[in-house]
Design an enzyme around this catalytic site. Structure first.
Site, short mmCIF file in Angstrom:
data_model
loop_
_atom_site.label_atom_id
_atom_site.label_comp_id
_atom_site.label_asym_id
_atom_site.label_seq_id
_atom_site.Cartn_x
_atom_site.Cartn_y
_atom_site.Cartn_z
N CYS A 197 100.81 58.93 46.72
CA CYS A 197 101.99 59.60 46.15
C CYS A 197 102.60 60.57 47.16
O CYS A 197 103.80 60.86 47.08
CB CYS A 197 101.62 60.36 44.87
N ASP A 221 108.01 54.31 41.11
CA ASP A 221 108.38 55.71 41.28
C ASP A 221 109.45 55.84 42.37
O ASP A 221 109.44 55.10 43.35
CB ASP A 221 107.16 56.56 41.65
N CYS A 249 104.61 50.95 41.64
CA CYS A 249 104.67 51.74 40.40
C CYS A 249 106.11 52.00 39.98
O CYS A 249 106.36 52.44 38.86
CB CYS A 249 103.94 53.07 40.57
N CYS A 276 105.31 60.10 38.95
CA CYS A 276 104.10 60.70 38.39
C CYS A 276 104.03 62.19 38.74
O CYS A 276 104.80 62.69 39.57
CB CYS A 276 102.88 59.98 38.94
FE1 FES Z 1 103.42 56.06 42.07
FE2 FES Z 1 102.38 58.49 42.13
S1 FES Z 1 101.81 56.84 40.85
S2 FES Z 1 103.94 57.70 43.36
#
Ligand code: FES
Length: 147
Positions: free
Chosen positions: A106, A39, A37, A62
């Site tokens: 996450c 992140d 993602c 997120c």
């Molecule tokens: Fe990637 Fe939450 S969607 S860490």
């Protein structure tokens, strides 16, 4: 107020995150990313008498990742480094009252970033070798199915 799939604690930490920011010249620093993602989470620590005296985070991610970062900084603050090292991915999720199944991954970022920050401090003081910190805690399998 019950939010869809998220506990009130998650919503509360997301809306009002604790310990956001950067510590200049930190004693320890951890940065982990989720390759799927994208992140990214950074944790900065100040250590005094083998305890986490101060801790801050920066998260580009997120809502769950932000809530996790906020919660883990609260859990770790004031703890000894050994105690903080024992805070697991699951502990953070539990403390938040759970995360929806597709968001459980996450919580990985928070625990991993904290552990990396502690290990970087241990490298600094000679308790660990750099080689020892790159091997463990693989982030493979940390895919973000929600993305
Ligand atoms: Fe990637 Fe939450 S969607 S860490």
């Amino acid at each position: 107020m019950k939010q869809i799939g998220y506990s009130e604690k998650v919503m509360e930490h997301f809306m009002n995150p604790r310990n956001v920011g950067v510590i200049e010249n930190p004693d320890g620093y951890g940065k982990v990313g989720n390759p799927v993602c994208g992140d990214l989470m950074e944790i900065f620590i100040k250590v005094l008498d083998d305890k986490i005296e101060d801790i801050k985070f920066r998260t580009f991610g997120c809502g769950s990742a932000i809530a996790v970062s906020s919660m883990i900084t609260e859990m770790a603050k004031g703890k000894s480094l050994d105690e903080a090292m024992k805070i697991s991915r699951k502990d953070v999720a539990d403390e938040l009252g759970g995360l929806p199944p597709q968001k459980m991954h996450c919580s990985n970022l928070g625990a991993d970033a904290l552990h990396e920050a502690i290990k970087s401090y241990w490298v600094k003081i000679g308790k660990l070798k750099q080689e020892d910190i790159t091997k463990d805690e693989s982030h493979e399998g940390d895919a973000c199915p929600a993305q």
